[in-house]
Design a protein around this motif. Structure first.
Motif, PDB file in Angstrom:
ATOM      1  N   THR A  59      12.722 -13.047 -10.793  1.00 56.82           N
ATOM      2  CA  THR A  59      12.840 -12.311  -9.538  1.00 56.82           C
ATOM      3  C   THR A  59      12.241 -10.917  -9.680  1.00 56.82           C
ATOM      4  N   VAL A  60      12.528 -10.247 -10.792  1.00 58.27           N
ATOM      5  CA  VAL A  60      11.986  -8.901 -11.017  1.00 58.27           C
ATOM      6  C   VAL A  60      10.467  -8.957 -11.167  1.00 58.27           C
ATOM      7  N   VAL A  61       9.957  -9.912 -11.942  1.00 62.71           N
ATOM      8  CA  VAL A  61       8.511 -10.021 -12.153  1.00 62.71           C
ATOM      9  C   VAL A  61       7.791 -10.308 -10.841  1.00 62.71           C
ATOM     10  N   ILE A  62       8.298 -11.248 -10.074  1.00 60.38           N
ATOM     11  CA  ILE A  62       7.645 -11.596  -8.805  1.00 60.38           C
ATOM     12  C   ILE A  62       7.729 -10.448  -7.812  1.00 60.38           C
ATOM     13  N   SER A  63       8.854  -9.726  -7.786  1.00 60.28           N
ATOM     14  CA  SER A  63       8.967  -8.609  -6.851  1.00 60.28           C
ATOM     15  C   SER A  63       8.029  -7.464  -7.236  1.00 60.28           C
ATOM     16  N   ILE A  64       7.847  -7.223  -8.536  1.00 66.97           N
ATOM     17  CA  ILE A  64       6.882  -6.199  -8.968  1.00 66.97           C
ATOM     18  C   ILE A  64       5.467  -6.614  -8.578  1.00 66.97           C
ATOM     19  N   TYR A  65       5.125  -7.884  -8.795  1.00 68.59           N
ATOM     20  CA  TYR A  65       3.807  -8.381  -8.427  1.00 68.59           C
ATOM     21  C   TYR A  65       3.566  -8.243  -6.921  1.00 68.59           C
ATOM     22  N   LEU A  66       4.500  -8.728  -6.121  1.00 69.01           N
ATOM     23  CA  LEU A  66       4.319  -8.659  -4.666  1.00 69.01           C
ATOM     24  C   LEU A  66       4.300  -7.215  -4.171  1.00 69.01           C
ATOM     25  N   GLY A  67       5.108  -6.356  -4.787  1.00 72.01           N
ATOM     26  CA  GLY A  67       5.093  -4.940  -4.408  1.00 72.01           C
ATOM     27  C   GLY A  67       3.763  -4.290  -4.711  1.00 72.01           C
ATOM     28  N   SER A  68       3.182  -4.601  -5.864  1.00 74.10           N
ATOM     29  CA  SER A  68       1.886  -4.012  -6.213  1.00 74.10           C
ATOM     30  C   SER A  68       0.770  -4.548  -5.313  1.00 74.10           C
ATOM     31  N   VAL A  69       0.796  -5.836  -4.999  1.00 73.11           N
ATOM     32  CA  VAL A  69      -0.193  -6.400  -4.081  1.00 73.11           C
ATOM     33  C   VAL A  69      -0.056  -5.755  -2.701  1.00 73.11           C
ATOM     34  N   ASP A  70       1.158  -5.561  -2.240  1.00 64.82           N
ATOM     35  CA  ASP A  70       1.387  -4.924  -0.944  1.00 64.82           C
ATOM     36  C   ASP A  70       0.872  -3.490  -0.952  1.00 64.82           C
ATOM     37  N   LEU A  71       1.140  -2.774  -2.028  1.00 64.62           N
ATOM     38  CA  LEU A  71       0.675  -1.387  -2.131  1.00 64.62           C
ATOM     39  C   LEU A  71      -0.852  -1.340  -2.137  1.00 64.62           C
ATOM     40  N   LEU A  72      -1.473  -2.208  -2.914  1.00 64.28           N
ATOM     41  CA  LEU A  72      -2.933  -2.255  -2.999  1.00 64.28           C
ATOM     42  C   LEU A  72      -3.549  -2.599  -1.651  1.00 64.28           C
ATOM     43  N   LEU A  73      -3.045  -3.645  -1.001  1.00 64.57           N
ATOM     44  CA  LEU A  73      -3.591  -4.032   0.310  1.00 64.57           C
ATOM     45  C   LEU A  73      -3.345  -2.955   1.363  1.00 64.57           C
ATOM     46  N   GLY A  74      -2.210  -2.280   1.280  1.00 59.91           N
ATOM     47  CA  GLY A  74      -1.932  -1.184   2.215  1.00 59.91           C
ATOM     48  C   GLY A  74      -2.922  -0.049   2.058  1.00 59.91           C
ATOM     49  N   LYS A  75      -3.259   0.292   0.826  1.00 59.23           N
ATOM     50  CA  LYS A  75      -4.247   1.353   0.581  1.00 59.23           C
ATOM     51  C   LYS A  75      -5.634   0.926   1.051  1.00 59.23           C
ATOM     52  N   ILE A  76      -5.993  -0.338   0.822  1.00 55.42           N
ATOM     53  CA  ILE A  76      -7.303  -0.827   1.266  1.00 55.42           C
ATOM     54  C   ILE A  76      -7.395  -0.782   2.786  1.00 55.42           C
ATOM     55  N   VAL A  77      -6.379  -1.252   3.473  1.00 53.55           N
ATOM     56  CA  VAL A  77      -6.395  -1.258   4.938  1.00 53.55           C
ATOM     57  C   VAL A  77      -6.401   0.172   5.476  1.00 53.55           C
ATOM     58  N   SER A  78      -5.640   1.070   4.875  1.00 55.51           N
ATOM     59  CA  SER A  78      -5.622   2.453   5.371  1.00 55.51           C
ATOM     60  C   SER A  78      -6.959   3.137   5.128  1.00 55.51           C
ATOM     61  N   SER A  79      -7.666   2.767   4.048  1.00 53.09           N
ATOM     62  CA  SER A  79      -8.995   3.377   3.812  1.00 53.09           C
ATOM     63  C   SER A  79     -10.000   2.878   4.843  1.00 53.09           C
ATOM     64  N   PHE A  80      -9.868   1.621   5.294  1.00 57.04           N
ATOM     65  CA  PHE A  80     -10.771   1.122   6.329  1.00 57.04           C
ATOM     66  C   PHE A  80     -10.467   1.755   7.684  1.00 57.04           C
ATOM     67  N   LEU A  81      -9.229   2.105   7.937  1.00 56.81           N
ATOM     68  CA  LEU A  81      -8.865   2.659   9.242  1.00 56.81           C
ATOM     69  C   LEU A  81      -9.207   4.138   9.363  1.00 56.81           C
ATOM     70  N   ARG A  82      -9.536   4.812   8.286  1.00 54.78           N
ATOM     71  CA  ARG A  82      -9.891   6.248   8.357  1.00 54.78           C
ATOM     72  C   ARG A  82     -11.259   6.462   8.862  1.00 54.78           C
TER      73      ARG A  82
END
Length: 82
Positions: A59-82
């Motif tokens: 549970t901890v490993v999967i939550s860290i993985y999904l959290g990092s993917v979410d953070l990465l995708l959030g940064k990518i999407v916010s860079s495209f919206l600027r």
């Protein structure tokens, strides 16, 4: 006339036997559940703790993985919206 009353009682008794919610059917069901529960082989304490540990670690490993993917995708999407 007595035959009509008797046949109604027979019909009522037959309906009660067919009903799943009759007290006798419920009593039979509970008895069968108790019998099946006695057949269960429960794991010992060591096995339970081991499997619980595996679940917590995964549970901890999967939550860290999904959290990092979410953070990465959030940064990518916010860079495209600027």
């Amino acid at each position: 006339m007595a035959a009509k009353g008797k046949s109604k009682n027979n019909i009522a008794a037959a309906d009660e036997k067919k009903s799943v919610f009759s007290p006798t059917q419920i009593k039979n069901f509970v008895g069968e559940v108790k019998t099946e529960f006695l057949k269960i082989v429960w794991p010992d304490k060591k096995m339970t703790l081991g499997l619980t540990g595996v679940v917590v670690v995964l549970t901890v490993v999967i939550s860290i993985y999904l959290g990092s993917v979410d953070l990465l995708l959030g940064k990518i999407v916010s860079s495209f919206l600027r």
